[in-house]
Write a protein that holds these residues in place. Structure first.
Motif, short mmCIF file in Angstrom:
data_model
loop_
_atom_site.label_atom_id
_atom_site.label_comp_id
_atom_site.label_asym_id
_atom_site.label_seq_id
_atom_site.Cartn_x
_atom_site.Cartn_y
_atom_site.Cartn_z
N GLU A 54 -20.72 46.90 -70.24
CA GLU A 54 -20.09 48.03 -70.88
C GLU A 54 -18.58 47.96 -70.65
N VAL A 55 -17.79 48.06 -71.72
CA VAL A 55 -16.35 47.98 -71.59
C VAL A 55 -15.69 49.23 -72.17
N ASP A 56 -14.61 49.62 -71.53
CA ASP A 56 -13.75 50.68 -72.03
C ASP A 56 -12.55 49.97 -72.65
N GLU A 57 -12.39 50.09 -73.96
CA GLU A 57 -11.39 49.31 -74.68
C GLU A 57 -9.96 49.81 -74.52
N ALA A 58 -9.76 50.91 -73.83
CA ALA A 58 -8.40 51.45 -73.66
C ALA A 58 -7.51 50.39 -73.02
N PRO A 59 -6.37 50.07 -73.63
CA PRO A 59 -5.48 49.02 -73.10
C PRO A 59 -4.99 49.35 -71.69
N THR A 60 -4.81 48.30 -70.92
CA THR A 60 -4.28 48.46 -69.56
C THR A 60 -2.76 48.28 -69.55
N GLY A 61 -2.23 47.64 -70.59
CA GLY A 61 -0.80 47.35 -70.62
C GLY A 61 -0.47 45.96 -70.11
#
Length: 208
Positions: A54-61
């Protein structure tokens, strides 16, 4: 979130030789890629369940981590084992991101060949290189444990001999809450070292 000082970046710093050159070994790219996976897990962007990743696609920067995260979201059917050997993202991508973030300074090598890098966090790299898997400090962070486990398993703690070693149980325990992923990554790197060594021997190159 700032991964410019994360596990992958710290492992990449250990891949520089004394002259600031990146060491071209497949195993080191594997170690840095494992570092990116651990960075994502520590940041809560990656979780493994019994049935899927499961991945959270929110960018890390951080560019390399975000490219890996985006690829994992699109190619959701692939296992973690497959992502550990994914060649589209590796050591040189993290090196370029280090330069972009200002963590490293890129210098032109002799005759314009093989660039050299200056790590602006050399004290941190020196501490990472000197950390022992057998005498683990109690105040070490999970990220410290991940760096040491990956470095040990890829031979970066023993640069003269370059021999991988399994991280001590105390190191893996200190990697909580990502102990599971750290242990699997360290085991993968030791297996990869043996495989690359066999391949190099078969080709008669002595280089892997």
């Amino acid at each position: 979130m700032d991964l410019s000082g994360g596990v992958a970046v710290r492992v990449s710093a250990l891949c520089l030789d004394r002259d600031g050159r990146l060491t071209d070994r497949l195993l080191f790219s594997d170690a840095v890629r494992a570092g990116l996976l651990l960075d994502l897990a520590l940041a809560g962007r990656l979780q493994s369940t019994a049935e899927s990743i499961e991945v959270d696609e929110a960018p890390t920067g951080f560019g390399p981590a975000d490219r890996l995260l985006a690829a994992m979201a699109v190619e959701s059917g692939r296992s973690l084992d497959e992502w550990r050997v994914e060649r589209r993202i590796g050591l040189r991508d993290v090196a370029a991101a280090n330069v972009a973030s200002g963590s490293w300074v890129r210098r032109t090598g002799p005759f314009g060949l093989r660039p050299r890098y200056t790590d602006r966090n050399r004290d941190r790299a020196a501490r990472d290189a000197a950390r022992s898997t057998a005498d683990w400090p109690r105040d070490a962070t999970p990220a410290d444990a991940c760096v040491t486990a990956l470095a040990a398993a890829s031979g970066l703690l023993d640069r003269d001999a370059g021999l991988p070693e399994g991280p001590a149980p105390a190191v893996l325990a200190a990697a909580a809450p990502v102990e599971w992923l750290c242990a699997v990554a360290a085991e993968h790197l030791q297996r990869a070292h043996r495989r690359y060594l066999d391949q190099a021997s078969a080709l008669g190159t002595g280089f892997f």
